[in-house]
Design an enzyme around this catalytic site. Sequence first.
Site, PDB file in Angstrom:
ATOM      1  N   ASN A 154       0.801  -1.234   0.000  1.00  0.00           N
ATOM      2  CA  ASN A 154       0.000   0.000   0.000  1.00  0.00           C
ATOM      3  C   ASN A 154       0.833   1.283   0.000  1.00  0.00           C
ATOM      4  O   ASN A 154       0.510   2.227  -0.719  1.00  0.00           O
ATOM      5  CB  ASN A 154      -1.003  -0.024   1.161  1.00  0.00           C
ATOM      6  CG  ASN A 154      -0.347  -0.166   2.499  1.00  0.00           C
ATOM      7  OD1 ASN A 154       0.707  -0.790   2.630  1.00  0.00           O
ATOM      8  ND2 ASN A 154      -0.946   0.409   3.510  1.00  0.00           N
ATOM      9  N   GLY A 210       6.452 -13.953  -3.043  1.00  0.00           N
ATOM     10  CA  GLY A 210       5.190 -14.155  -2.346  1.00  0.00           C
ATOM     11  C   GLY A 210       5.403 -14.526  -0.893  1.00  0.00           C
ATOM     12  O   GLY A 210       6.504 -14.360  -0.340  1.00  0.00           O
ATOM     13  N   GLU A 252       4.189  -4.941  12.536  1.00  0.00           N
ATOM     14  CA  GLU A 252       3.310  -3.774  12.335  1.00  0.00           C
ATOM     15  C   GLU A 252       2.138  -4.251  11.502  1.00  0.00           C
ATOM     16  O   GLU A 252       2.294  -4.519  10.305  1.00  0.00           O
ATOM     17  CB  GLU A 252       4.074  -2.660  11.613  1.00  0.00           C
ATOM     18  CG  GLU A 252       5.117  -1.983  12.455  1.00  0.00           C
ATOM     19  CD  GLU A 252       4.540  -1.236  13.638  1.00  0.00           C
ATOM     20  OE1 GLU A 252       3.303  -1.108  13.729  1.00  0.00           O
ATOM     21  OE2 GLU A 252       5.323  -0.788  14.472  1.00  0.00           O
ATOM     22  N   CYS A 286      -2.959   1.379   6.731  1.00  0.00           N
ATOM     23  CA  CYS A 286      -3.200   0.678   8.005  1.00  0.00           C
ATOM     24  C   CYS A 286      -3.891   1.587   9.016  1.00  0.00           C
ATOM     25  O   CYS A 286      -4.687   1.123   9.832  1.00  0.00           O
ATOM     26  CB  CYS A 286      -1.882   0.179   8.574  1.00  0.00           C
ATOM     27  SG  CYS A 286      -0.638   1.475   8.742  1.00  0.00           S
ATOM     28  N   PHE A 382      -9.841  -1.919   4.424  1.00  0.00           N
ATOM     29  CA  PHE A 382      -8.722  -1.594   3.537  1.00  0.00           C
ATOM     30  C   PHE A 382      -9.238  -1.121   2.180  1.00  0.00           C
ATOM     31  O   PHE A 382      -8.749  -1.504   1.117  1.00  0.00           O
ATOM     32  CB  PHE A 382      -7.769  -2.784   3.391  1.00  0.00           C
ATOM     33  CG  PHE A 382      -6.326  -2.375   3.509  1.00  0.00           C
ATOM     34  CD1 PHE A 382      -5.847  -1.727   4.642  1.00  0.00           C
ATOM     35  CD2 PHE A 382      -5.426  -2.617   2.477  1.00  0.00           C
ATOM     36  CE1 PHE A 382      -4.523  -1.334   4.754  1.00  0.00           C
ATOM     37  CE2 PHE A 382      -4.093  -2.223   2.572  1.00  0.00           C
ATOM     38  CZ  PHE A 382      -3.657  -1.587   3.721  1.00  0.00           C
TER      39      PHE A 382
HETATM   40  P1  NAD Z   1      -0.141  -9.303   3.747  1.00  0.00           P
HETATM   41  O1  NAD Z   1       0.090  -9.661   5.165  1.00  0.00           O
HETATM   42  O2  NAD Z   1      -0.900 -10.237   2.909  1.00  0.00           O
HETATM   43  O3  NAD Z   1       1.268  -9.085   2.996  1.00  0.00           O
HETATM   44  C1  NAD Z   1       2.266  -8.217   3.500  1.00  0.00           C
HETATM   45  C2  NAD Z   1       3.637  -8.781   3.132  1.00  0.00           C
HETATM   46  O4  NAD Z   1       3.845 -10.001   3.836  1.00  0.00           O
HETATM   47  C3  NAD Z   1       3.790  -9.116   1.654  1.00  0.00           C
HETATM   48  O5  NAD Z   1       5.115  -8.825   1.252  1.00  0.00           O
HETATM   49  C4  NAD Z   1       3.527 -10.616   1.627  1.00  0.00           C
HETATM   50  O6  NAD Z   1       4.115 -11.264   0.525  1.00  0.00           O
HETATM   51  C5  NAD Z   1       4.154 -11.062   2.932  1.00  0.00           C
HETATM   52  N1  NAD Z   1       3.597 -12.280   3.520  1.00  0.00           N
HETATM   53  C6  NAD Z   1       2.329 -12.745   3.450  1.00  0.00           C
HETATM   54  N2  NAD Z   1       2.216 -13.878   4.172  1.00  0.00           N
HETATM   55  C7  NAD Z   1       3.423 -14.121   4.723  1.00  0.00           C
HETATM   56  C8  NAD Z   1       3.935 -15.149   5.580  1.00  0.00           C
HETATM   57  N3  NAD Z   1       3.186 -16.147   6.009  1.00  0.00           N
HETATM   58  N4  NAD Z   1       5.230 -15.086   5.965  1.00  0.00           N
HETATM   59  C9  NAD Z   1       6.011 -14.061   5.558  1.00  0.00           C
HETATM   60  N5  NAD Z   1       5.590 -13.075   4.725  1.00  0.00           N
HETATM   61  C10 NAD Z   1       4.310 -13.102   4.316  1.00  0.00           C
HETATM   62  O7  NAD Z   1      -0.751  -7.858   3.771  1.00  0.00           O
HETATM   63  P2  NAD Z   1      -1.613  -7.104   2.665  1.00  0.00           P
HETATM   64  O8  NAD Z   1      -3.029  -7.490   2.869  1.00  0.00           O
HETATM   65  O9  NAD Z   1      -1.046  -7.246   1.333  1.00  0.00           O
HETATM   66  O10 NAD Z   1      -1.366  -5.605   3.175  1.00  0.00           O
HETATM   67  C11 NAD Z   1      -2.299  -4.903   3.843  1.00  0.00           C
HETATM   68  C12 NAD Z   1      -2.227  -5.150   5.341  1.00  0.00           C
HETATM   69  O11 NAD Z   1      -1.043  -4.567   5.871  1.00  0.00           O
HETATM   70  C13 NAD Z   1      -3.377  -4.488   6.073  1.00  0.00           C
HETATM   71  O12 NAD Z   1      -3.860  -5.340   7.074  1.00  0.00           O
HETATM   72  C14 NAD Z   1      -2.720  -3.262   6.683  1.00  0.00           C
HETATM   73  O13 NAD Z   1      -3.377  -2.733   7.794  1.00  0.00           O
HETATM   74  C15 NAD Z   1      -1.363  -3.764   7.007  1.00  0.00           C
HETATM   75  N6  NAD Z   1      -0.422  -2.650   7.147  1.00  0.00           N
HETATM   76  C16 NAD Z   1       0.070  -2.332   8.373  1.00  0.00           C
HETATM   77  C17 NAD Z   1       0.911  -1.244   8.530  1.00  0.00           C
HETATM   78  C18 NAD Z   1       1.468  -0.842   9.888  1.00  0.00           C
HETATM   79  O14 NAD Z   1       2.461  -0.126   9.923  1.00  0.00           O
HETATM   80  N7  NAD Z   1       0.860  -1.251  10.987  1.00  0.00           N
HETATM   81  C19 NAD Z   1       1.246  -0.473   7.415  1.00  0.00           C
HETATM   82  C20 NAD Z   1       0.714  -0.817   6.178  1.00  0.00           C
HETATM   83  C21 NAD Z   1      -0.107  -1.917   6.046  1.00  0.00           C
END
Ligand code: NAD
Length: 485
Positions: A154, A210, A252, A286, A382
Site C-alpha cells: 500500500n 510471495g 506492524e 493501516c 482496507f
Molecule cells: P499481507 O500480510 O498479505 O502481505 C504483507 C507482506 O507479507 C507481503 O510482502 C507478503 O508477501 C508477505 N507475507 C504474506 N504472508 C506471509 C507469511 N506467512 N510469511 C512471511 N511473509 C508473508 O498484507 P496485505 O493485505 O497485502 O497488506 C495490507 C495489510 O497490511 C493491512 O492489514 C494493513 O493494515 C497492514 N499494514 C500495516 C501497517 C502498519 O504499519 N501497521 C502499514 C501498512 C499496512
Amino acid sequence: MPLLDPTVWSGKAAIGGWKATSGGTAPVIEPATGEVLERIGNATADDVSAAARHAAKAQPAWARLPYTERAAVLRRAGDVFAQHAEEIQQWLIREAGSVPGKAAFETDTAAQECYEAAALVSRALGEVLPSAEPRLSLARRTPAGVVGVIAPFNVPLVLAIRSVAPALALGNAVLLKPDLRTAVSGGVALMRVFEEAGLPDGVLHVLPGGADAGAALVVDPHVRVISFTGSTAAGRKVGAAAAENLKRAHLELGGNSALIVLPDADLEHAASTAAWGSFFHQGQVCMSTGRHLVHQSVADEYIERLARKAEQLPVGDPAREQVALGPIIDAAQRDKIHGLVSSSLEGGARLMAGGTYEDLFYRPTVLTDLTDASPAYTEEVFGPVAPVRAFADLDEAVALATASSYGLSLGILTGDVMRGLDLAERIPTGLVHINDQTVNDEVVAPFGGVAASGTGARFGGNANIEAFTETRWITARTTQPFYPF
Ligand code: NAD
C-alpha cells in the site's frame, strides 16, 4: 540513464547483483489499466537462502567501517532519492495506484528516512555502568547482524525504507522482500538508490516474492531480526515462526482505527478531515479511519456533510487524470471491499454515498445504521469506506472505540483539547491525534500499534536503535581477578 532503467533489473532480483531468480518472473501490472509495465524476478526460498548467506558475509565489514562512512552512504542515498524523486513517483503512481501527492509524500519521506538514519549513526550507542569490581563496565549497542524486512503493497516505498535505512545505518545487512505487486517502487527503487549511493556489495538484497519467500526469510538462520509490516493474519504466522526460531520480530499489522467526534467539534472542517482519514489512498492505509464514532447530537449533520464530500471526490487513473482517489490494487482486494459493504447493507446498514465500482475504481462510500454485526464496521476494510455510528455519551464512545481487537491509531475531534487528551487516556492505541484524523506519520515519531495491530514494536527516531541493535555488556580490567579455585 534513468535510475530505474529496466535494462538493469527487468526479470531479475538483487541477490548479490541483479540476477535471474529460481521462481522465474512475475508481471508488474498497472492496476488503473491492467497494462503489464515490466517483469520482475520472483524470488523463492532458494534465492532467499543464497542472499542471506551473502549478506551474513558482507555485514561484518560494513559494521566495522568508520561511522562517518556509513553515515555518508545514507546521506547520499537521501540525495539520490531527492534527485530521482519524479522518476520514482511515476512508478508509485502507475504500479501502486497512488495519486501524485501521495507519491511525492513517499519520495520525500524516503529521503528524510535516509537523512535521519545517517544522524542515528553518530549518536551515543551505549552507556557506562557502575560496577562493584575494579573494571570498566559498558552497555553497548551492536548491530543485530542480518535484518529481514517484509513490506506490503500500500505504501511500498515508505514501509520498506523506514526499516531498511535505520537497519543499514546501524551496521546491519538487510534482506528486503517487497510485495510482488509493488516490487519496483517498494524494492527495485531502494536497491538502485543504494547502489548509486555507494553501498558496498552484498549489504542489501531485494527479493520480490510471495508469502513463501517471506516465510523463508523469517526462518533463515542468518537472519536475526525481522521487521514485518502487513496483515494481522500473516503477522501471526511470522510471529509464531520467529518465536520457534528464537528471533526477534517487529510486527506492524492491521487496524480499524476510530475517529471520535465530540459535540463541540468544528463540523465545518470535519467532513474534509474525516474524508481524508477514510479515503486517502483509497482507504488502503493501516491507519485509515475505519470507524467514525459521532455524538448523536451532531451525527446527522456529520453524515450529510461527509456523504456530500464523498460524492464530490473524483476517482480515476492517477497517471492520466487529476483525481483524489486512484484504483484499488487488484480485483481480489476490490471484491473483498465490496463483499464487506454488501454484507453490511444486507444486514441493515444504510448507504449514504458510493457503494459502487467500475473496474478497480471504487467510489468513496459512506455507511450508517451499523451494528456490532456489520462487517464493514467491525473488520478492517482496507478500502474507501467510512462507516459512521452514533454514541450517546463519553462512556459509550469509549466502549465502542475499545471494542475492536486492533489498536493502531485514534483521532478525536473536539473544541476542548484537554477533554480530548483525557478521553484518549481511556482508549489504548499506539498513536493518537487530537483534532486530526487517524492517518499521520513522521519519520522522527515512534510508530506502531498495540493488541492485534502489532507487538508494540516501534520505528522512528530513537525507537530505531532499540529495533535494529542488540545490547552487549562489556567489561575490561587491567589484571585478572583472584578466584578461590
Ligand atoms: P499481507 O500480510 O498479505 O502481505 C504483507 C507482506 O507479507 C507481503 O510482502 C507478503 O508477501 C508477505 N507475507 C504474506 N504472508 C506471509 C507469511 N506467512 N510469511 C512471511 N511473509 C508473508 O498484507 P496485505 O493485505 O497485502 O497488506 C495490507 C495489510 O497490511 C493491512 O492489514 C494493513 O493494515 C497492514 N499494514 C500495516 C501497517 C502498519 O504499519 N501497521 C502499514 C501498512 C499496512
